[in-house]
Scaffold this active site. Structure first.
Site, PDB file in Angstrom:
ATOM      1  N   CYS A   9      -0.520   6.240   1.300  1.00  0.00           N
ATOM      2  CA  CYS A   9       0.810   5.821   0.700  1.00  0.00           C
ATOM      3  C   CYS A   9       0.623   5.224  -0.892  1.00  0.00           C
ATOM      4  CB  CYS A   9       1.236   4.705   1.568  1.00  0.00           C
ATOM      5  SG  CYS A   9       0.426   3.213   1.472  1.00  0.00           S
ATOM      6  N   ASN A  12      -1.177   1.346  -0.320  1.00  0.00           N
ATOM      7  CA  ASN A  12      -2.194   1.089   0.684  1.00  0.00           C
ATOM      8  C   ASN A  12      -2.016  -0.599   1.158  1.00  0.00           C
ATOM      9  OD1 ASN A  12      -5.901   1.185   1.020  1.00  0.00           O
ATOM     10  ND2 ASN A  12      -4.435   1.892   2.581  1.00  0.00           N
ATOM     11  N   CYS A  14       1.124  -1.536   3.022  1.00  0.00           N
ATOM     12  CA  CYS A  14       1.991  -1.359   4.117  1.00  0.00           C
ATOM     13  C   CYS A  14       1.766  -0.093   4.982  1.00  0.00           C
ATOM     14  CB  CYS A  14       3.516  -1.433   3.578  1.00  0.00           C
ATOM     15  SG  CYS A  14       3.864  -2.914   2.565  1.00  0.00           S
ATOM     16  N   ARG A  15       2.331   1.030   4.657  1.00  0.00           N
ATOM     17  CA  ARG A  15       2.463   2.133   5.475  1.00  0.00           C
ATOM     18  C   ARG A  15       1.100   2.768   5.747  1.00  0.00           C
ATOM     19  NH1 ARG A  15       6.298   5.509   1.570  1.00  0.00           N
ATOM     20  NH2 ARG A  15       4.883   4.192   0.195  1.00  0.00           N
ATOM     21  N   SER A  16       0.207   3.116   5.058  1.00  0.00           N
ATOM     22  CA  SER A  16      -1.180   3.819   5.291  1.00  0.00           C
ATOM     23  C   SER A  16      -1.960   2.899   6.091  1.00  0.00           C
ATOM     24  CB  SER A  16      -1.613   4.334   4.088  1.00  0.00           C
ATOM     25  OG  SER A  16      -2.143   3.671   3.165  1.00  0.00           O
ATOM     26  N   ASP A 124       9.537   3.109   2.828  1.00  0.00           N
ATOM     27  CA  ASP A 124       8.914   2.266   2.121  1.00  0.00           C
ATOM     28  C   ASP A 124       9.314   0.800   2.534  1.00  0.00           C
ATOM     29  OD1 ASP A 124       7.141   0.472   0.745  1.00  0.00           O
ATOM     30  OD2 ASP A 124       7.279   1.517  -1.186  1.00  0.00           O
TER      31      ASP A 124
HETATM   32  P1  4NP Z   1       3.158   1.025   0.488  1.00  0.00           P
HETATM   33  O1  4NP Z   1       4.115   0.268  -0.073  1.00  0.00           O
HETATM   34  O2  4NP Z   1       2.968   2.257  -0.559  1.00  0.00           O
HETATM   35  O3  4NP Z   1       3.516   1.568   2.013  1.00  0.00           O
HETATM   36  O4  4NP Z   1       1.701   0.180   0.727  1.00  0.00           O
HETATM   37  C1  4NP Z   1       4.029  -0.543  -1.280  1.00  0.00           C
HETATM   38  C2  4NP Z   1       3.279  -1.663  -1.692  1.00  0.00           C
HETATM   39  C3  4NP Z   1       3.486  -2.133  -2.943  1.00  0.00           C
HETATM   40  C4  4NP Z   1       4.107  -1.711  -3.500  1.00  0.00           C
HETATM   41  C5  4NP Z   1       4.943  -0.672  -3.568  1.00  0.00           C
HETATM   42  C6  4NP Z   1       4.853   0.112  -2.052  1.00  0.00           C
HETATM   43  N1  4NP Z   1       4.105  -2.166  -5.131  1.00  0.00           N
HETATM   44  O5  4NP Z   1       5.016  -1.774  -5.831  1.00  0.00           O
HETATM   45  O6  4NP Z   1       3.642  -3.350  -5.343  1.00  0.00           O
END
Ligand code: 4NP
Length: 153
Positions: A9, A12, A14-16, A124
């Site tokens: 993702c 790294n 939340c989703r992955s 997200d």
């Molecule tokens: P992820 O979610 O891609 O599912 O881990 C996010 C985590 C942090 C951010 C964006 C998306 N950020 O902008 O910090």
């Protein structure tokens, strides 16, 4: 052969990492021998634990993400993994752009393995806070990919 699967993702956290932890547990429950890891296309959160909301939702469902740490996609991933599963189209484009021409890794959207629902991308949850919906999607796609890998074996 033990299939090696990398979930990707943006951050790294939340989703992955959710996909990594959920897939590892469900694969074990289904007697599928796999190697699983996850990473982000960005290194913004390198070294961090998954988001506390993801770890909490995981704990409600019998998964444990707490030992995982965020890391960024690296060039060796394209030789070390057979499958690179992307959470959304932006991740897919970024991974494909970083891939060497001769990679054998199969790079695709994870929700290809959850075809009986309308979404093609895992939303997200970092801003939307919809962790329960995200876990539902990831559990469904994990079971779809496990079924596919077992039929290949
Ligand atoms: P992820 O979610 O891609 O599912 O881990 C996010 C985590 C942090 C951010 C964006 C998306 N950020 O902008 O910090």
């Amino acid at each position: 052969m033990q299939p090696k699967i990398l979930f990707v993702c943006l951050g790294n956290i939340c989703r992955s990492p959710t996909a990594e932890g959920v897939f590892r547990t469900l694969a074990a429950h289904n007697d599928l021998n796999v190697f699983v890891d996850s990473c982000g296309t960005s290194g913004f959160h390198n070294g961090e634990q998954p988001d506390s909301r993801a770890m909490f939702e995981a704990s409600l469902r019998g998964f444990d993400l707490s030992r995982q740490r965020s890391s960024q996609l690296k060039s060796s991933d394209f030789t070390d993994f057979d499958y690179i599963m992307c959470m959304d189209n932006a991740n897919l484009q970024n991974v494909k752009s970083a891939a060497p021409e001769n990679t054998n890794a199969k790079i695709e959207l994870f929700l290809n393995y959850a075809p009986n629902q309308p979404l093609r991308e895992v939303p997200d949850p970092y801003y939307e806070d919809n962790f329960s919906d995200v876990f539902d999607l990831i559990e469904t796609a994990s079971l779809g990919l496990i079924a596919q890998l077992k039929s290949n074996a």
